[in-house]
Design a protein around this motif. Structure first.
Motif, short mmCIF file in Angstrom:
data_model
loop_
_atom_site.label_atom_id
_atom_site.label_comp_id
_atom_site.label_asym_id
_atom_site.label_seq_id
_atom_site.Cartn_x
_atom_site.Cartn_y
_atom_site.Cartn_z
N LEU A 66 -4.93 2.38 11.42
CA LEU A 66 -5.15 2.45 9.97
C LEU A 66 -5.03 1.10 9.27
O LEU A 66 -5.80 0.81 8.36
N SER A 67 -4.07 0.29 9.69
CA SER A 67 -3.79 -0.94 8.94
C SER A 67 -4.76 -2.06 9.25
O SER A 67 -4.70 -3.11 8.60
N ARG A 156 -8.07 0.10 -2.11
CA ARG A 156 -7.32 -1.03 -2.65
C ARG A 156 -6.40 -1.70 -1.62
O ARG A 156 -5.65 -2.60 -1.96
N TRP A 157 -6.46 -1.24 -0.37
CA TRP A 157 -5.67 -1.89 0.67
C TRP A 157 -6.23 -3.27 0.95
O TRP A 157 -7.43 -3.51 0.86
N THR A 158 -5.36 -4.19 1.33
CA THR A 158 -5.77 -5.55 1.68
C THR A 158 -5.69 -5.71 3.18
O THR A 158 -4.67 -5.42 3.79
N ARG A 159 -6.80 -6.18 3.76
CA ARG A 159 -6.79 -6.45 5.19
C ARG A 159 -6.07 -7.75 5.47
O ARG A 159 -6.31 -8.77 4.83
N ASN A 160 -5.15 -7.72 6.47
CA ASN A 160 -4.38 -8.92 6.79
C ASN A 160 -5.27 -10.08 7.19
O ASN A 160 -5.05 -11.22 6.84
N GLY A 161 -6.32 -9.79 7.94
CA GLY A 161 -7.22 -10.83 8.40
C GLY A 161 -7.91 -11.51 7.24
O GLY A 161 -8.03 -12.73 7.19
N ARG A 162 -8.39 -10.74 6.29
CA ARG A 162 -9.09 -11.32 5.15
C ARG A 162 -8.15 -12.14 4.29
O ARG A 162 -8.52 -13.18 3.76
N ARG A 163 -6.92 -11.68 4.14
CA ARG A 163 -5.97 -12.44 3.34
C ARG A 163 -5.67 -13.78 4.00
O ARG A 163 -5.56 -14.81 3.35
N TYR A 164 -5.55 -13.78 5.34
CA TYR A 164 -5.30 -15.03 6.07
C TYR A 164 -6.47 -15.98 5.93
O TYR A 164 -6.30 -17.17 5.70
#
Length: 208
Positions: A66-67, A156-164
Motif C-alpha cells: 500500500l505505501s 492525498r498520500w505522498t509517495r516516498n520516492g517522489r518526495r525524495y
C-alpha cells in the motif's frame, strides 16, 4: 493527518492479515458427537473457513504494498480491502453467532468417514464456538474501516520516492554548478590515509 491515515491503514492491514493467519491455526469450534461416548472433535479456523488463510495472506500482501503504489492501485487495493473485510466479517460472524453444523462437517467426515449433511447433522450432538471466531469478526470490522479510510484519503498520500526526487531536484537547483557527489568507499579512505589526509574531514569549499 494524511500521513497518519496512511500509517494506520497499512498497520491495520498488516495486523489483521497476521492475526488472520494465526487464527486459521487455532481452534474455532468444538463438536461433540452423539456416538454414545460423546467424543469431541476440535475444528480449526482453516477447516471452518477454508478461505481464511489465503484471504489473510492477501491482506498481508496488500498492507505491504500500500505505501509504495500509485494512486490508481491505492484505490484498487482499497476496494479489495473492503471486499475481503466484508467477506471475512460475514463468514466469521456466521460461525461466531450461529455455530452451524456445516462448519464442522469436513472434520467430522475426516474423523468418522460419514458423509452427507443429514448424516453428519444426526451424528453431531452440539457445536461450541471458541473466542477466535468473534475475534476474527472484530478484526474484520477493523479491516473494513481501514479499507474505507484508504478510499477516502488515497489521493492525498505522498509517495516516498517522489518526495525524495523532489528534494534532490530542489538541491540541484540551489547549487547548479556544484559537482555531483561521488560515493565514498573504503578504497577512497585508504588512499587519503596513504597521502596523510584525514578521510573524515569536510572538504566542501566554504566562503572565503
Amino acid at each position: 493527518m494524511i500521513r497518519r491515515a496512511r500509517l494506520l491503514s497499512v498497520l491495520a492491514a498488516l495486523v489483521v492479515g497476521a492475526m488472520g493467519v494465526i487464527s486459521s491455526t487455532q481452534t474455532w469450534l468444538v463438536a461433540v458427537l452423539d456416538d454414545g461416548a460423546g467424543h469431541e472433535l476440535t475444528v480449526t479456523g482453516a477447516a471452518a473457513v477454508p478461505v481464511l488463510t489465503p484471504l489473510s495472506l492477501a491482506v498481508l500482501a496488500l498492507g505491504g504494498a500500500l505505501s509504495i503504489v500509485g494512486v490508481v492501485l491505492r484505490y484498487a487495493f482499497g476496494v479489495l480491502t473492503v471486499a475481503i473485510a466484508g467477506l471475512l466479517a460475514f463468514l466469521s460472524a456466521q460461525i461466531a453467532f450461529t455455530t452451524p453444523v456445516s462448519a464442522v462437517a469436513s472434520t467430522v467426515t475426516s474423523a468418522t468417514g460419514i458423509t452427507g449433511a443429514e448424516a453428519v447433522g444426526a451424528l453431531v450432538a452440539s457445536v461450541t464456538a471458541t473466542p477466535w471466531p468473534a475475534l476474527t469478526f472484530a478484526l474484520s470490522i477493523l479491516l473494513l474501516a481501514a479499507g474505507f479510510l484508504i478510499l477516502a484519503t488515497a489521493r492525498r498520500w505522498t509517495r516516498n520516492g517522489r518526495r525524495y526526487e523532489s528534494e534532490t531536484a530542489t538541491a540541484a537547483e540551489a547549487a547548479p554548478d556544484a559537482p555531483a557527489p561521488r560515493p565514498f568507499d573504503a578504497i577512497d579512505s585508504w588512499d587519503d590515509l596513504s597521502r596523510g589526509a584525514d578521510p573524515t574531514a569536510d572538504t566542501t569549499p566554504g566562503p572565503r
